[in-house]
Design a protein around this motif. Structure first.
Motif, PDB file in Angstrom:
ATOM      1  N   UNK A   1      -7.254  10.142  -4.458  1.00 54.73           N
ATOM      2  CA  UNK A   1      -6.998  10.936  -3.384  1.00 54.73           C
ATOM      3  C   UNK A   1      -5.820  10.491  -2.496  1.00 54.73           C
ATOM      4  N   UNK A   2      -5.807   9.277  -2.498  1.00 52.31           N
ATOM      5  CA  UNK A   2      -4.665   8.776  -1.460  1.00 52.31           C
ATOM      6  C   UNK A   2      -3.579   8.289  -2.097  1.00 52.31           C
ATOM      7  N   UNK A   3      -2.979   7.454  -1.170  1.00 43.46           N
ATOM      8  CA  UNK A   3      -1.589   7.044  -1.631  1.00 43.46           C
ATOM      9  C   UNK A   3      -1.429   5.277  -1.647  1.00 43.46           C
ATOM     10  N   UNK A   4      -0.951   4.953  -2.828  1.00 47.18           N
ATOM     11  CA  UNK A   4      -0.670   3.445  -2.792  1.00 47.18           C
ATOM     12  C   UNK A   4       0.240   3.194  -4.256  1.00 47.18           C
TER      13      UNK A   4
ATOM     14  N   UNK B   1      -8.008   5.264  -2.765  1.00 46.10           N
ATOM     15  CA  UNK B   1      -6.932   4.376  -3.552  1.00 46.10           C
ATOM     16  C   UNK B   1      -7.376   2.836  -3.525  1.00 46.10           C
ATOM     17  N   UNK B   2      -8.588   2.777  -4.041  1.00 46.43           N
ATOM     18  CA  UNK B   2      -9.298   1.491  -4.151  1.00 46.43           C
ATOM     19  C   UNK B   2      -8.688   0.597  -5.462  1.00 46.43           C
TER      20      UNK B   2
ATOM     21  N   UNK C   1      -6.525   0.267   6.520  1.00 46.13           N
ATOM     22  CA  UNK C   1      -5.201   0.936   6.677  1.00 46.13           C
ATOM     23  C   UNK C   1      -4.932   1.994   5.350  1.00 46.13           C
ATOM     24  N   UNK C   2      -5.611   1.586   4.197  1.00 43.45           N
ATOM     25  CA  UNK C   2      -5.434   2.376   3.180  1.00 43.45           C
ATOM     26  C   UNK C   2      -5.961   3.763   3.270  1.00 43.45           C
ATOM     27  N   UNK C   3      -7.342   3.660   4.136  1.00 41.49           N
ATOM     28  CA  UNK C   3      -7.858   5.104   4.340  1.00 41.49           C
ATOM     29  C   UNK C   3      -7.059   5.811   5.786  1.00 41.49           C
TER      30      UNK C   3
ATOM     31  N   UNK D   1       0.869  -1.185   0.064  1.00 41.79           N
ATOM     32  CA  UNK D   1      -0.127  -0.151  -0.014  1.00 41.79           C
ATOM     33  C   UNK D   1       0.935   1.246   0.219  1.00 41.79           C
ATOM     34  N   UNK D   2       0.679   2.113   1.032  1.00 39.81           N
ATOM     35  CA  UNK D   2       1.454   3.438   0.802  1.00 39.81           C
ATOM     36  C   UNK D   2       2.930   3.055   1.257  1.00 39.81           C
ATOM     37  N   UNK D   3       3.316   2.158   1.815  1.00 38.57           N
ATOM     38  CA  UNK D   3       4.910   1.955   1.945  1.00 38.57           C
ATOM     39  C   UNK D   3       5.499   1.195   0.909  1.00 38.57           C
ATOM     40  N   UNK D   4       4.847   0.832  -0.230  1.00 37.98           N
ATOM     41  CA  UNK D   4       5.336   0.248  -1.503  1.00 37.98           C
ATOM     42  C   UNK D   4       6.353   0.961  -1.724  1.00 37.98           C
ATOM     43  N   UNK D   5       7.467   0.279  -2.277  1.00 37.12           N
ATOM     44  CA  UNK D   5       8.728   0.678  -2.941  1.00 37.12           C
ATOM     45  C   UNK D   5       8.500   1.636  -4.249  1.00 37.12           C
ATOM     46  N   UNK D   6       7.221   1.534  -4.748  1.00 39.85           N
ATOM     47  CA  UNK D   6       7.172   2.432  -6.177  1.00 39.85           C
ATOM     48  C   UNK D   6       6.599   3.653  -5.417  1.00 39.85           C
TER      49      UNK D   6
END
Length: 440
Positions: A336-339, A319-320, A233-235, A176-181
Motif C-alpha cells: 500500500x506504500x511506495x518504495x 513498504x516494509x 519516513x516510509x510511512x 525509499x520512495x525517492x529511489x531511482x526505481x
C-alpha cells in the motif's frame, strides 16, 4: 571519478535522540580510517574525503582522533551557522513539531530545508566538494545537488536484512520512495541467480526453510501483516496512513472477500519509543475485537522469521522489508506504500486475492526470480561500508546510472542490466547460497 567527497549525516535529532545517526557517522569514519591505515585506495585514486560532524557527534569523534587531526572530519565552527541551526531545531518536541520539521527536510521544503541549504552552501565555499554521500533522505542535499549540478548518492539499510543477507540501498536519486526505481522503473531481466547466503545463526543456513511452521495451520488463507513505525519516513512520506490501526483496518476491509486469517506482526522497535509503543498498543486493542486476527507476541525474529514467511499464503505491507523478503521465498505481496521494490508487488487487493486463490508453481518461481534480480542489480551487500574497493564500485556505478538516466528511461534500464549491484567478489555475502533450481 570525483575528486572531493563530502559524507553528510542527518543533522536533526530523530525521535528525541540527538545521536540517532552517530552509528552511521562512525561507519563513515571507520571506512576512511581503515583505508588510510591500509592500502589507501581512496588516496591512490586521487579522492579527497571529508566527513561533516554534526553538533551531536562529539562522543563518536573520540573514537577517531587521527581523522580529526588530519582534517578529514569537519567540526562545526563555534557560534557558526551549523551550530546555530542545531540550537534552533534540536530542542523541538518530536511529536508534533520535530516530526513535522523532519518531514519538511525529507521533502526539501520549508524553512528547515532553506536553513540547511545555507549550511551546505557555506560549507561548499570552504571545501568545494563535487559529490555528496548522505544517509537516508534529505531534501536540502537533493536541492543543493541540483543547484550546483553535482551528484549526490544516498545510502540506507536495504530491504533484505538478518537473518537474510545484510544489504544496503545506494542510489543517486534517493532511497525509499525517492529511489531511482520509483522514478525510472524496474528493468526487465531474464537471468537465474542463486539465493544469497543467510546470516548463519549457529552456522545454520537455508535449512531454516524446512523448520516447523511458526503458526498453526488453518483452512483459511493465512496473510501476514507486518506493522511499521508510525513516525518512519516510509510511512509519513510514502503512504497515506497515520497509524497502524488505520493500516490494519484497511487490510481487514479490503481482504474481506478472501475470508482470511490475519497474522499481525508488531514491529520489534515499536517498544523503544513511547509514541510508537502507544500506536501499537492501540492497534493491538483494535485487533482483539476482530475475528480471525492473531497478534504475534514474544516473536523471535532471529529464529522463527523465515519459517513464518514459509507458512503464510501471502503478505500485506505498506513498504516494509518483510514484503520484499516474502517475495524471496515466493509469496505474493500486496503493498500500500511506495518504495524501490513495490513495483514488484501487487498494488490492489483484488489482484492480490486472485494470486492467493490461484497460486501456482510458475508464479512462485517468477516472484522468486524477480526478487533475486532486484537483489543482484539494485541492493548492495553488507560490506559496502567496510571496504573502500566496494564503496568506490558503488559510487562509480551510481554515477554511471545517473548519467544514463539523463539520456532517458531506456538508457537507465540498459545501464542497470549491464552490471551487478555489488562488486563480483568471492568474498561477497551474495552468490554463496542455493541455486534457484536446487531450492525448487
Amino acid at each position: 571519478m570525483t575528486s572531493r567527497i563530502l559524507f553528510y549525516v542527518e543533522p536533526l535529532p530523530i525521535r528525541h535522540h540527538s545521536s540517532a545517526f552517530s552509528w552511521i557517522f562512525s561507519r563513515f569514519c571507520s571506512l576512511v580510517s581503515s583505508d588510510l591505515s591500509g592500502q589507501n585506495i581512496l588516496g591512490n585514486a586521487g579522492i579527497e574525503v571529508r566527513i561533516l560532524a554534526s553538533n551531536s557527534m562529539e562522543p563518536a569523534l573520540e573514537d577517531f582522533p587521527g581523522l580529526q587531526a588530519m582534517g578529514n572530519i569537519l567540526v562545526p565552527e563555534k557560534g557558526g551557522l551549523q551550530e546555530r541551526m542545531h540550537s534552533k531545531y534540536s530542542q523541538l518536541p518530536w511529536m508534533q513539531e520535530g516530526f513535522s520539521v523532519w518531514n519538511e527536510l525529507l521533502r526539501g521544503e520549508g524553512e528547515v530545508s532553506r536553513d540547511y541549504m545555507n549550511v551546505l552552501t557555506e560549507l561548499h565555499a570552504s571545501y568545494p566538494f563535487d559529490l555528496i554521500v548522505y544517509w537516508g533522505n534529505n531534501g536540502a542535499v537533493r536541492n543543493l545537488s541540483k543547484l550546483l549540478s553535482i551528484p549526490s548518492i544516498a545510502l540506507e539499510l536495504g530491504c533484505m536484512r538478518s537473518p537474510f543477507a545484510e544489504t544496503f540501498y545506494c542510489d543517486f536519486s534517493g532511497v525509499n520512495g525517492f529511489s531511482s526505481l520509483v522514478q525510472y522503473g524496474i528493468p526487465a531481466y531474464n537471468s537465474d541467480y542463486p539465493l544469497p547466503a543467510l546470516n548463519g545463526i549457529g552456522n545454520r543456513g537455508w535449512d531454516q526453510l524446512f523448520w516447523p511452521p511458526s503458526v498453526e495451520a488453518s483452512n483459511r488463507p493465512t496473510i501476514l501483516v507486518p506493522l511499521q513505525l508510525m513516525d518512519d519516513s516510509n510511512i509519513s512520506a510514502f503512504s497515506n496512513f497515520t497509524s497502524m490501526r488505520q493500516f490494519v483496518t484497511k487490510v481487514y476491509e479490503d481482504l474481506r472477500p478472501l475470508n482470511p486469517r490475519l497474522i499481525i506482526k508488531p514491529h520489534p522497535g515499536a517498544k523503544n519509543y513511547p509514541w510508537t509503543q502507544k500506536d501499537h498498543i492501540d492497534c493491538e486493542k483494535f485487533c482483539e475485537k476482530l475475528d480471525n486476527v492473531i497478534w504475534l507476541k514474544d516473536f523471535d525474529n532471529k529464529i522463527s522469521y523465515i519459517p513464518l514467511l514459509q507458512s503464510v499464503d501471502g503478505v500485506v505491507t505498506i513498504n516494509s522489508s518483510t514484503g520484499y523478503e516474502a517475495m524471496v521465498v515466493g509469496k505474493p505481496v500486496l503493498s500500500y506504500g511506495l518504495g524501490p521494490f513495490t513495483a514488484l508487488c501487487f498494488r490492489n487487493a483484488t489482484e492480490f486475492m486472485g494470486a492467493i486463490e490461484n497460486s501456482n508453481h510458475e508464479q512462485v518461481c517468477q516472484r522468486r526470480s524477480n526478487s533475486l534480480e532486484f537483489l543482484y542489480h539494485y541492493l548492495c551487500d553488507g560490506q559496502t561500508l567496510q571496504s573502500s574497493t566496494r564503496f568506490l564500485y558503488q559510487l562509480n556505478r551510481q554515477i554511471g546510472l545517473s548519467e544514463a538516466a539523463k539520456r532517458g528511461d531506456n538508457a537507465f534500464a540498459q545501464q542497470m542490466r549491464a552490471s551487478l549491484s555489488f562488486e563480483n567478489s568471492p568474498n561477497s555475502s551474495f552468490g554463496t547460497g542455493l541455486g534457484l533450481a536446487q531450492w525448487l
